[in-house]
Scaffold this active site. Structure first.
Site, PDB file in Angstrom:
ATOM      1  N   GLU A 116       0.826  -1.215   0.000  1.00 32.17           N
ATOM      2  CA  GLU A 116       0.000   0.000   0.000  1.00 32.17           C
ATOM      3  C   GLU A 116       0.863   1.268   0.000  1.00 32.17           C
ATOM      4  O   GLU A 116       0.364   2.359   0.308  1.00 32.17           O
ATOM      5  CB  GLU A 116      -0.959   0.016   1.205  1.00 32.17           C
ATOM      6  CG  GLU A 116      -1.878  -1.182   1.338  1.00 32.17           C
ATOM      7  CD  GLU A 116      -2.922  -1.310   0.224  1.00 32.17           C
ATOM      8  OE1 GLU A 116      -2.947  -0.455  -0.684  1.00 32.17           O
ATOM      9  OE2 GLU A 116      -3.687  -2.289   0.271  1.00 32.17           O
ATOM     10  N   HIS A 140      -2.968   1.937   8.314  1.00 31.44           N
ATOM     11  CA  HIS A 140      -4.014   1.096   7.715  1.00 31.44           C
ATOM     12  C   HIS A 140      -4.193  -0.164   8.552  1.00 31.44           C
ATOM     13  O   HIS A 140      -3.212  -0.845   8.866  1.00 31.44           O
ATOM     14  CB  HIS A 140      -3.608   0.731   6.288  1.00 31.44           C
ATOM     15  CG  HIS A 140      -4.455  -0.322   5.642  1.00 31.44           C
ATOM     16  ND1 HIS A 140      -5.831  -0.221   5.540  1.00 31.44           N
ATOM     17  CD2 HIS A 140      -4.126  -1.498   5.065  1.00 31.44           C
ATOM     18  CE1 HIS A 140      -6.304  -1.287   4.916  1.00 31.44           C
ATOM     19  NE2 HIS A 140      -5.291  -2.088   4.624  1.00 31.44           N
ATOM     20  N   HIS A 142      -7.211  -3.583   9.629  1.00 29.39           N
ATOM     21  CA  HIS A 142      -8.370  -4.393   9.233  1.00 29.39           C
ATOM     22  C   HIS A 142      -9.253  -4.633  10.467  1.00 29.39           C
ATOM     23  O   HIS A 142      -9.344  -5.759  10.955  1.00 29.39           O
ATOM     24  CB  HIS A 142      -7.905  -5.743   8.664  1.00 29.39           C
ATOM     25  CG  HIS A 142      -7.125  -5.663   7.392  1.00 29.39           C
ATOM     26  ND1 HIS A 142      -6.516  -6.770   6.817  1.00 29.39           N
ATOM     27  CD2 HIS A 142      -6.863  -4.627   6.555  1.00 29.39           C
ATOM     28  CE1 HIS A 142      -5.901  -6.418   5.691  1.00 29.39           C
ATOM     29  NE2 HIS A 142      -6.087  -5.118   5.510  1.00 29.39           N
ATOM     30  N   GLU A 170     -18.713  11.216  21.983  1.00 27.20           N
ATOM     31  CA  GLU A 170     -17.421  11.848  21.666  1.00 27.20           C
ATOM     32  C   GLU A 170     -17.025  11.710  20.187  1.00 27.20           C
ATOM     33  O   GLU A 170     -16.105  12.388  19.736  1.00 27.20           O
ATOM     34  CB  GLU A 170     -16.312  11.234  22.523  1.00 27.20           C
ATOM     35  CG  GLU A 170     -16.488  11.439  24.019  1.00 27.20           C
ATOM     36  CD  GLU A 170     -16.041  12.825  24.496  1.00 27.20           C
ATOM     37  OE1 GLU A 170     -14.995  13.289  24.055  1.00 27.20           O
ATOM     38  OE2 GLU A 170     -16.781  13.427  25.307  1.00 27.20           O
ATOM     39  N   HIS A 211     -12.753  -4.213   3.416  1.00 30.01           N
ATOM     40  CA  HIS A 211     -11.295  -4.345   3.504  1.00 30.01           C
ATOM     41  C   HIS A 211     -10.740  -3.790   4.832  1.00 30.01           C
ATOM     42  O   HIS A 211     -10.152  -4.525   5.604  1.00 30.01           O
ATOM     43  CB  HIS A 211     -10.637  -3.635   2.306  1.00 30.01           C
ATOM     44  CG  HIS A 211      -9.151  -3.752   2.273  1.00 30.01           C
ATOM     45  ND1 HIS A 211      -8.404  -3.815   1.117  1.00 30.01           N
ATOM     46  CD2 HIS A 211      -8.234  -3.809   3.279  1.00 30.01           C
ATOM     47  CE1 HIS A 211      -7.120  -3.931   1.404  1.00 30.01           C
ATOM     48  NE2 HIS A 211      -6.993  -3.922   2.708  1.00 30.01           N
TER      49      HIS A 211
HETATM   50  P1  13P Z   1       1.169  -5.558   2.985  1.00 29.28           P
HETATM   51  O1  13P Z   1       1.580  -6.822   3.713  1.00 29.28           O
HETATM   52  O2  13P Z   1       1.767  -5.486   1.613  1.00 29.28           O
HETATM   53  O3  13P Z   1       1.420  -4.347   3.825  1.00 29.28           O
HETATM   54  O4  13P Z   1      -0.403  -5.663   2.713  1.00 29.28           O
HETATM   55  C1  13P Z   1      -1.306  -5.828   3.757  1.00 29.28           C
HETATM   56  C2  13P Z   1      -2.594  -5.143   3.484  1.00 29.28           C
HETATM   57  O5  13P Z   1      -3.344  -4.921   4.414  1.00 29.28           O
HETATM   58  C3  13P Z   1      -2.937  -4.730   2.114  1.00 29.28           C
HETATM   59  O6  13P Z   1      -4.053  -3.898   2.083  1.00 29.28           O
HETATM   60 ZN    ZN Z   2      -5.290  -4.069   3.892  1.00 30.18          ZN
END
Ligand code: 13P
Ligand code: ZN
Length: 272
Positions: A116, A140, A142, A170, A211
């Site tokens: 990313e 980023h 998940h 909040e 995602h």
């Molecule tokens: P990477 O291992 O390349 O960082 O990818 C993980 C991910 O969450 C891709 O969206």
């Molecule tokens: Zn990801």
């Protein structure tokens, strides 16, 4: 002093460990990057390799040309960063055109920066401009409940922002401008980086449908705190939906009273 004792690297490692323990990082899921300050890089630069073997970023980021970033490696696990930072993260330098990067420390047993990287660097470039150089962290993850909501709520910023604002008093104080949402897209390239970057001009967080979530912060606490807030509000929403839905909620008038009391400007597009 070992390079990994530098405060910004310790702060980076702390986030990866805390975030894994939150359950937001299965396998190699998620990634983190930090725009290193001049004084921080200058202290350790003599210990680093010189920049060679330039690789394409996959997009152009001219306003961060020549800067240094600490980034997680692609395919590396957040839970392993604390055990061996030098194998799992890297310091990269951006070339003077903002088109290529070079690894000058880390990923010692091989590897490349996160897939990313285009989204991270694009967001760094945009946030550097809109925050007057203050923003340093792009993160980023998940997180389970934020992802779950993308299967049941309409995929637009108004619906998500209003829903999350309603879930904890909040939340509107933390995200008065709102939260961006994009539909499902192929991850890891310029197209998703471009769309995320556009939304990052207005917001500090963007949810990628089915995602995960991207957050931007001036420091690690802020980026982590944004992710934590979104995920906690999402968890409440999932629970409320699972219990049969809302029987009462925070009204528009309540939001306006809150804005006045906290002296914040709530994005009126996201009131109902
Ligand atoms: P990477 O291992 O390349 O960082 O990818 C993980 C991910 O969450 C891709 O969206
Ligand atoms: Zn990801």
């Amino acid at each position: 002093m070992p390079i990994t004792d530098a405060k910004f690297i310790q702060d980076f490692i702390r986030l990866t460990d805390d975030a894994f323990k939150k359950g937001w990082h299965e396998r190699n899921g998620g990634n983190l990057s930090y725009r290193i300050k001049n004084d921080e890089i200058n202290k350790i630069l003599p210990e680093l390799k010189s920049a060679t073997n330039w690789q394409p970023i996959g997009t152009e980021v001219p306003n961060i040309a020549g800067e240094y970033f600490l980034v997680t490696g692609s395919g590396k696990y957040m839970r392993n960063v604390i055990l061996c930072p030098a194998d799992n993260i890297a310091i990269i330098k951006i070339d003077d055109k903002g088109k290529n990067y070079s690894i000058i420390w880390g990923l010692e047993h091989g590897g490349v920066p996160t897939s990313e990287l285009p989204t991270h660097l694009m967001n760094h470039g945009i946030k550097k401009t809109v925050t007057n150089d203050k923003n340093r962290v792009i993160y980023h993850a998940h997180p389970v409940n934020a992802i779950a909501l993308t299967f049941i709520l309409p995929l637009d910023s108004k619906t998500f922002t209003h829903e999350l604002w309603e879930m904890m008093t909040e939340v509107p104080v933390i995200f008065p401008e709102g939260i961006g949402v994009i539909p499902w897209m192929v991850p890891g390239g310029k197209a998703i980086a471009d769309i995320t970057g556009k939304l990052m001009k207005k917001y500090n967080a963007v949810i990628w449908a089915h995602h995960g979530t991207f957050c931007a912060g001036n420091n690690f606490d802020e980026a982590f705190g944004f992710m934590d807030t979104i995920e906690k509000a999402s968890e409440i929403s999932v629970k409320v939906h699972s219990m049969g839905g809302k029987k009462q909620t925070i009204s528009n008038q309540n939001f306006c009273d809150l804005a006045e009391a906290f002296k914040i400007h709530l994005n009126e597009n996201f009131l109902s």
